[in-house]
Design a protein around this motif. Structure first.
Motif, mmCIF file in Angstrom:
data_model
loop_
_atom_site.group_PDB
_atom_site.id
_atom_site.type_symbol
_atom_site.label_atom_id
_atom_site.label_comp_id
_atom_site.label_asym_id
_atom_site.label_seq_id
_atom_site.Cartn_x
_atom_site.Cartn_y
_atom_site.Cartn_z
ATOM 1 N N SER A 187 -95.521 118.743 125.580
ATOM 2 C CA SER A 187 -96.767 118.866 124.812
ATOM 3 C C SER A 187 -97.628 117.610 124.893
ATOM 4 N N THR A 188 -97.057 116.512 125.392
ATOM 5 C CA THR A 188 -97.825 115.270 125.558
ATOM 6 C C THR A 188 -97.982 114.876 127.027
ATOM 7 N N ASP A 189 -97.490 115.709 127.934
ATOM 8 C CA ASP A 189 -97.597 115.442 129.368
ATOM 9 C C ASP A 189 -99.017 115.780 129.834
ATOM 10 N N PRO A 190 -99.780 114.811 130.324
ATOM 11 C CA PRO A 190 -101.165 115.088 130.742
ATOM 12 C C PRO A 190 -101.272 116.222 131.754
ATOM 13 N N ALA A 191 -100.275 116.352 132.629
ATOM 14 C CA ALA A 191 -100.323 117.413 133.634
ATOM 15 C C ALA A 191 -100.220 118.792 132.995
ATOM 16 N N VAL A 192 -99.467 118.878 131.908
ATOM 17 C CA VAL A 192 -99.325 120.153 131.201
ATOM 18 C C VAL A 192 -100.522 120.396 130.291
ATOM 19 N N VAL A 193 -100.932 119.338 129.577
ATOM 20 C CA VAL A 193 -102.070 119.461 128.646
ATOM 21 C C VAL A 193 -103.324 119.894 129.386
ATOM 22 N N GLY A 194 -103.549 119.334 130.582
ATOM 23 C CA GLY A 194 -104.772 119.633 131.328
ATOM 24 C C GLY A 194 -104.673 120.811 132.265
ATOM 25 N N ALA A 195 -103.518 121.460 132.303
ATOM 26 C CA ALA A 195 -103.347 122.582 133.237
ATOM 27 C C ALA A 195 -104.059 123.825 132.722
ATOM 28 N N ASP A 196 -104.499 124.648 133.661
ATOM 29 C CA ASP A 196 -105.201 125.883 133.311
ATOM 30 C C ASP A 196 -104.203 127.034 133.231
ATOM 31 N N ASP A 197 -103.212 126.888 132.355
ATOM 32 C CA ASP A 197 -102.224 127.945 132.150
ATOM 33 C C ASP A 197 -101.673 127.798 130.731
ATOM 34 N N SER A 198 -100.667 128.612 130.400
ATOM 35 C CA SER A 198 -100.205 128.699 129.008
ATOM 36 C C SER A 198 -99.018 127.794 128.689
ATOM 37 N N ARG A 199 -98.620 126.930 129.621
ATOM 38 C CA ARG A 199 -97.431 126.115 129.359
ATOM 39 C C ARG A 199 -97.596 125.208 128.151
ATOM 40 N N TYR A 200 -98.807 124.665 127.959
ATOM 41 C CA TYR A 200 -99.039 123.779 126.812
ATOM 42 C C TYR A 200 -98.863 124.544 125.502
ATOM 43 N N ASN A 201 -99.401 125.774 125.442
ATOM 44 C CA ASN A 201 -99.259 126.583 124.227
ATOM 45 C C ASN A 201 -97.796 126.892 123.923
ATOM 46 N N TRP A 202 -97.054 127.235 124.975
ATOM 47 C CA TRP A 202 -95.646 127.538 124.763
ATOM 48 C C TRP A 202 -94.851 126.296 124.362
ATOM 49 N N ALA A 203 -95.241 125.139 124.910
ATOM 50 C CA ALA A 203 -94.565 123.900 124.518
ATOM 51 C C ALA A 203 -94.762 123.631 123.024
ATOM 52 N N ASN A 204 -95.987 123.831 122.540
ATOM 53 C CA ASN A 204 -96.242 123.641 121.114
ATOM 54 C C ASN A 204 -95.472 124.648 120.275
ATOM 55 N N GLU A 205 -95.416 125.887 120.740
ATOM 56 C CA GLU A 205 -94.686 126.907 119.984
ATOM 57 C C GLU A 205 -93.194 126.613 119.973
ATOM 58 N N ALA A 206 -92.659 126.172 121.112
ATOM 59 C CA ALA A 206 -91.240 125.821 121.167
ATOM 60 C C ALA A 206 -90.945 124.662 120.224
ATOM 61 N N LYS A 207 -91.862 123.705 120.169
ATOM 62 C CA LYS A 207 -91.678 122.548 119.287
ATOM 63 C C LYS A 207 -91.588 123.002 117.829
ATOM 64 N N VAL A 208 -92.463 123.917 117.439
ATOM 65 C CA VAL A 208 -92.470 124.407 116.060
ATOM 66 C C VAL A 208 -91.211 125.215 115.758
ATOM 67 N N GLN A 209 -90.914 126.192 116.622
ATOM 68 C CA GLN A 209 -89.790 127.083 116.352
ATOM 69 C C GLN A 209 -88.451 126.348 116.412
ATOM 70 N N CYS A 210 -88.297 125.452 117.373
ATOM 71 C CA CYS A 210 -87.054 124.679 117.453
ATOM 72 C C CYS A 210 -86.934 123.742 116.253
ATOM 73 N N GLY A 211 -88.076 123.200 115.798
ATOM 74 C CA GLY A 211 -88.056 122.353 114.608
ATOM 75 C C GLY A 211 -87.620 123.121 113.380
ATOM 76 N N ILE A 212 -88.095 124.377 113.244
ATOM 77 C CA ILE A 212 -87.675 125.214 112.115
ATOM 78 C C ILE A 212 -86.175 125.494 112.201
#
Length: 209
Positions: free
Chosen positions: A24-49
């Motif tokens: 979620s903090t990797d510039p290559a993922v943050v700036g990519a034109d795909d959904s990996r950044y969104n899934w990284a944020n969701e994984a962070k939330v769900q794994c944290g829960i």
């Protein structure tokens, strides 16, 4: 993963959380034109829960399943499209497991405290991200307390907890109506004798309408 013992499960979930945090903090993922950044944020939330539940040795099936799913999707490399093919903007898909849940988020509080926990923003961000794609138009924010203290005190404490979460939801742009209510010690996740402290009962639940 549910078949693993608690220590092994905690290690597996922690690895996915750490990987999601890094992505979620990797510039290559943050700036990519795909959904990996969104899934990284969701994984962070769900794994944290899921890790929050595991602090009290509770295996929460929903958050564990969502953690595993989001972590696998954040690692999926997008299929490159042919240069001549026009690329249309596509909203990232939200898994049915997320949208079908009535309980969109849960936050656990320290004893005798209405101060938001450290993972509060991650949980609320998860609700914000998925509200539109899932069609969530209203939210019930319900505060709870454990059975230490008087009924009247716990009613007020659970109300303050609910108000704190609702305020963060508003500040982070959660759309739709938000209602708060307080249950005090009347609806514990873990039944206990009167006067007993229990971390799972000191909580706020966010449900969707």
């Amino acid at each position: 993963m549910l078949a693993l013992d608690t220590a092994s499960l905690r290690s597996e979930i922690q690895q996915r959380y750490d990987r999601a945090l890094a992505r979620s903090t990797d510039p290559a993922v943050v700036g990519a034109d795909d959904s990996r950044y969104n899934w990284a944020n969701e994984a962070k939330v769900q794994c944290g829960i899921a890790l929050g539940f595991l602090k009290s040795s509770t295996k929460d099936e929903t958050s564990i399943a969502n953690c595993a799913l989001a972590a696998s999707l954040m690692d999926r490399e997008p299929t490159p499209m042919a240069p001549s093919q026009p690329v249309a903007p596509v909203m990232p898909a939200v898994p049915n497991e997320v949208c079908s849940q009535k309980l969109a988020g849960i936050l656990f509080f320290d004893f005798d405290s209405a101060q938001l926990p450290a993972d509060a923003q991650q949980t609320v961000s998860f609700v914000t991200t998925n509200a539109g794609p899932c069609g969530w138009t209203g939210f019930d924010v319900v505060g709870h307390a454990d059975r230490a203290g008087s009924d009247a005190y716990n009613e007020g404490l659970s109300e303050r907890r609910a108000q704190a979460v609702a305020a963060m939801m508003t500040s982070l742009g959660v759309g739709g109506s938000i209602t708060t209510s307080a249950r005090g010690e009347t609806n514990p996740r873990v039944p206990t004798e009167d006067g007993v402290r229990n971390p799972q009962n000191r909580r706020v639940e966010i449900t969707v309408r």
